[in-house]
Scaffold this motif. Structure first.
Motif, short mmCIF file in Angstrom:
data_model
loop_
_atom_site.label_atom_id
_atom_site.label_comp_id
_atom_site.label_asym_id
_atom_site.label_seq_id
_atom_site.Cartn_x
_atom_site.Cartn_y
_atom_site.Cartn_z
N GLN A 189 24.38 49.91 6.27
CA GLN A 189 23.46 51.06 6.24
C GLN A 189 23.72 51.98 7.41
O GLN A 189 23.66 53.21 7.28
N GLY A 225 32.11 49.81 4.81
CA GLY A 225 30.70 49.58 4.52
C GLY A 225 30.50 48.65 3.34
O GLY A 225 29.65 47.75 3.37
N LYS A 228 26.44 54.39 6.77
CA LYS A 228 26.01 55.50 5.92
C LYS A 228 25.18 56.51 6.71
O LYS A 228 25.32 57.71 6.54
N ASP A 229 24.30 55.99 7.57
CA ASP A 229 23.37 56.86 8.28
C ASP A 229 23.95 57.46 9.56
O ASP A 229 23.53 58.53 9.98
N SER A 246 34.23 54.13 4.03
CA SER A 246 33.51 53.85 2.79
C SER A 246 33.73 52.41 2.35
O SER A 246 32.78 51.69 2.01
N ILE A 272 29.36 57.77 9.35
CA ILE A 272 29.81 58.63 8.27
C ILE A 272 29.15 60.00 8.35
O ILE A 272 29.76 61.03 8.06
#
Length: 239
Positions: A94, A70, A97-98, A67, A101
């Motif tokens: 991004q 990123g 996140k996509d 987290s 994670i």
């Protein structure tokens, strides 16, 4: 030998042997990386014998780390002047996140790690210190030092994946973890991060390259410590 002399020697050595800046970084951190390759956490992932309690602890700490990793991409991107580099860093944020994670979320579901457990799990000292090191490289240092500090997470995991993929793991969950870091998409991201680091180093002076190298080595040391943190299920309590 002073810092300036070290920088001149490093420049000569790189030119003489056709080494890139990141080749030099790789050599400087080689002992730490070998210790990561040989660490019981990695060896037990491959053998399928790593206790699930250890892997759960690792995932919970890695969730915090990723987290912040990123967020660091976004904050470094806001300070770099290279448009190509800025785009890559924002895409990396991004992508975390996509992609990665999201993979971790699948692991959480398999291991029945709840949102409540995530919220109630304290950040372990090594995870906390590793993240703080990278923020310090950015806000007390430079974007170049932060980029060098981000690189080991990309590159070391890719090398671990490539080393482990041939033998694989008899444990399906650990096999999925290995495959994450040997994929073509992940390898492409690693190569782009290496290129960004080299481009950044090429636009600066010897003193800054020395500081970038120190950031890279420190992150490599924290990567090694991260495995042991999980094995120990490290806490803030003494003893």
């Amino acid at each position: 030998m002073g810092i300036f002399a070290v920088g001149l020697f490093a420049s000569y050595f790189m030119e003489e042997f056709n080494m890139t800046f990141t080749d030099q970084l790789h050599e400087q951190a080689a002992t730490l990386w070998q210790q990561s390759f040989d660490h019981p956490f990695i060896q037990q992932i491959s053998a399928g014998t790593l206790p699930k309690a250890v892997f759960r602890f690792y995932l919970l700490q890695d969730r915090y780390y990723l987290s912040e990793f990123g967020k660091l991409h976004e904050q470094v991107a806001s300070q770099v002047t290279n448009p190509k580099g800025r785009t890559f860093l924002l895409e990396g944020a991004q992508g975390l996140k996509d992609g990665e994670i999201a993979v971790r979320k699948g692991f959480f579901e398999t291991l029945q790690i709840s949102k409540q457990e995530i919220a109630q799990t304290p950040v372990a000292p090594t995870a906390y210190n590793y993240v703080n090191h990278m923020y310090a490289e950015l806000y007390r240092g430079t974007p170049g030092r932060a980029i060098a500090g981000l690189l080991p997470c990309y590159w070391l995991y890719n090398e671990i994946g490539k080393r482990l993929i041939a033998a694989g793991s008899p444990d399906a969950l650990y096999q999925q973890w290995i495959e994450t870091y040997d994929s073509d998409g992940y390898t492409d991201s690693v190569q782009k991060m290496i290129a960004l680091t080299n481009e950044t180093a090429a636009r600066t002076d010897a003193d800054e390259r020395t500081a970038m190298a120190a950031s890279f080595v420190r992150s490599s040391a924290y990567e090694l410590a991260f495995w042991q943190m999980a094995m120990d299920r490290q806490s803030w309590q003494a003893g």
